[in-house]
Design an enzyme around this catalytic site. Structure first.
Site, PDB file in Angstrom:
ATOM      1  N   HIS A  11       0.875  -1.180   0.000  1.00 48.24           N
ATOM      2  CA  HIS A  11       0.000   0.000   0.000  1.00 48.24           C
ATOM      3  C   HIS A  11       0.913   1.231   0.000  1.00 48.24           C
ATOM      4  CE1 HIS A  11      -2.351  -2.924   2.473  1.00 48.24           C
ATOM      5  NE2 HIS A  11      -3.436  -2.341   2.009  1.00 48.24           N
ATOM      6  N   ASP A  17       2.366   1.984   3.338  1.00 47.18           N
ATOM      7  CA  ASP A  17       3.399   1.072   3.861  1.00 47.18           C
ATOM      8  C   ASP A  17       4.796   1.586   3.548  1.00 47.18           C
ATOM      9  OD1 ASP A  17       1.185  -0.590   4.224  1.00 47.18           O
ATOM     10  OD2 ASP A  17       1.633  -1.802   2.435  1.00 47.18           O
TER      11      ASP A  17
HETATM   12  C1  XLS Z   1      -7.619  -6.677   4.938  1.00 47.61           C
HETATM   13  C2  XLS Z   1      -7.200  -6.921   3.566  1.00 47.61           C
HETATM   14  C3  XLS Z   1      -6.042  -6.065   3.100  1.00 47.61           C
HETATM   15  C4  XLS Z   1      -5.936  -6.110   1.605  1.00 47.61           C
HETATM   16  C5  XLS Z   1      -5.142  -5.006   1.015  1.00 47.61           C
HETATM   17  O1  XLS Z   1      -8.303  -7.464   5.579  1.00 47.61           O
HETATM   18  O2  XLS Z   1      -6.934  -8.277   3.429  1.00 47.61           O
HETATM   19  O3  XLS Z   1      -4.864  -6.452   3.741  1.00 47.61           O
HETATM   20  O4  XLS Z   1      -5.411  -7.321   1.162  1.00 47.61           O
HETATM   21  O5  XLS Z   1      -5.643  -3.748   1.330  1.00 47.61           O
END
Ligand code: XLS
Ligand code: NI
Ligand code: NI
Length: 439
Positions: A101, A104
């Site tokens: 993301h 991140d």
């Molecule tokens: C949250 C989601 C997230 C997505 C990406 O539960 O799994 O981690 O994979 O935003």
């Protein structure tokens, strides 16, 4: 690199079964060729940036338990140190892909302009690390759920300024993903849902979400992004109800809004469970609807009832998932992302290696089992036999719409049809599955 984080400096070797080393693959040999492709090409593993490098070990009752050098501040220098450590991890694991993301990889700049500048600088840094390591980007995504501005959603927020801020953020993330050669772009609507219907206009939110997804699809065409756009369904958590509840709900939404040709799905094992489905059900349904894209291979603790994001450890569960993926022809641009995190007592950096090695070995065994289930052929044969009637004359006439209800009633009466039930043979099928071994 400033400090040595992990106890090894050479990539994790494949030691085979019975190999003595702890930090070694026992079942996953990335170079092993199976059906003309390497295991690395079949499984397309990705390490996620957020849980592995950013999450500090907090839970609803406790603060950070992990101590990583880059946690000391939210500076660009720390973001770069984190990126360097991330690529060290990816390379040690010989993971072909990673996912991230925006939040991140870059410090929050305290506002749009600075956050954007930070992301651009970090995109260059990541690009250089990708170049030297050969690690590729499976998908990029925008974090539209952590910051308090998104407390009431991003696209579905009652305030159009939040919608605009989120849209601008996705534009930048999609641009960055394209610059890094990302093979997919994921949208997980973390807060696109509600806590109480008493303050929620469901119809307005549906319209907003559809507009948002159209904007992203239009931008993708405008910039010529060749990757897949993916939506990741999840039924609840953080909110009590999410618009992207499960595969069936998202499919209906996409079709209702003319978006079904633009998006496919990123299906997560734990989310399927929260929606009351098996992971393999969600994959099979997406396959049958032509919407299958990619997977997040992380399980939940089935006793705790929430998204615990644990590494897979059940060969049988992975086999059933890969069986459905293989039946549909395998991954295209998608892959196996570990959206999984350590337990908060696993504070040693090496625990990241153990976790991924275990996950990759389990997936490799599951994949090989799935392959043997297909190659064995009995399961597919029994399934075909069960539906064989539909290839006969009656089945074809019914499906083609050649008979209306009057004609069907006439036919049933004239032929004196009295269909007899047949065994579904579930135990036989389960025994066949149970008796096909991995090797
Ligand atoms: C949250 C989601 C997230 C997505 C990406 O539960 O799994 O981690 O994979 O935003
Ligand atoms: Ni999740
Ligand atoms: Ni996920």
């Amino acid at each position: 690199m400033a400090e040595k984080l992990f106890s090894i400096t050479e990539p994790v070797p494949y030691a085979g079964k019975g190999g003595g080393e702890e930090l070694a693959f026992r079942h996953y040999d990335p170079e092993e060729v199976v059906d003309g492709k390497t295991m690395a090409e079949h499984l397309r593993f990705a390490v996620c940036y957020w849980h592995s490098l950013c999450w500090p070990g907090t839970d609803p009752f406790g603060g950070p338990t992990f101590d990583r050098p880059w946690f000391k501040d939210d500076s660009m220098a720390s973001a770069k140190a984190k990126a360097d450590a991330a690529f060290e991890l990816f390379s040690l694991l010989r993971a072909p892909f990673f996912c991230f993301h925006d939040a991140d990889v870059r410090p929050d700049g305290g506002g749009f302009a600075q956050s954007r500048a930070n992301l651009e600088e970090m995109t260059d840094h990541l690009g250089a690390l990708m170049e030297t390591s050969g690690v590729k980007l499976l998908w990029g995504t925008a974090n539209l759920f952590t910051h308090r501005r998104y407390q009431a959603g991003a696209a579905t927020n009652p305030d159009p300024e939040v919608f605009a801020y989120a849209a601008a953020t996705v534009k930048d993330c999609l641009d960055a993903t394209m610059r890094l050669g990302g093979e997919n772009y994921v949208l997980w609507g973390g807060r696109e849902g509600y806590e109480t219907l008493l303050n929620t206009d469901l119809a307005a939110e549906e319209k907003q979400l559809a507009r948002f997804l159209h904007l992203v699809a239009e931008h993708r065409h405008k910039i010529g992004f060749k990757g897949q756009l993916l939506i990741e369904p999840k039924p609840q958590e953080p909110t009590k109800h999410q618009h992207d509840f499960d595969v069936a709900t998202v499919s209906g939404f996409l079709h209702r809004h003319g978006l079904d040709k633009e998006y496919k799905l990123n299906i997560e094992a734990g989310h399927a469970f929260l929606a009351g489905h098996g992971f393999e059900h969600e994959i099979a349904l997406a396959q049958s609807l032509g919407l299958f894209g990619s997977i997040d291979m992380n399980r939940n603790d089935l006793l705790s009832g929430w998204d615990t994001d644990q590494f897979p450890n059940s060969v049988a569960a992975c086999a059933l998932a890969y069986y459905e993926i293989l039946r549909g022809g395998g991954f295209g641009a998608g892959g196996t992302n570990f959206d999984a995190k350590l337990r908060r007592q696993s504070i040693a950096p090496d625990d990241l290696l153990h976790a991924h090695i275990g996950g990759m070995d389990t997936c490799a065994r599951g994949f090989k089992l799935a392959r043997r289930m297909l190659a064995d052929g009995r399961l597919e044969q029994l399934r075909r036999e069960r539906y064989a009637g539909w290839s006969g004359e009656l089945g074809a006439d019914l499906l083609a719409g050649r008979l209306d209800l009057d004609a069907i009633a006439k036919l049933v009466a004239e032929r004196g049809l009295d269909p007899q039930p047949k065994s579904g043979r579930q135990e036989l099928l389960e025994n066949i599955f149970g008796n096909i071994s991995v090797e």
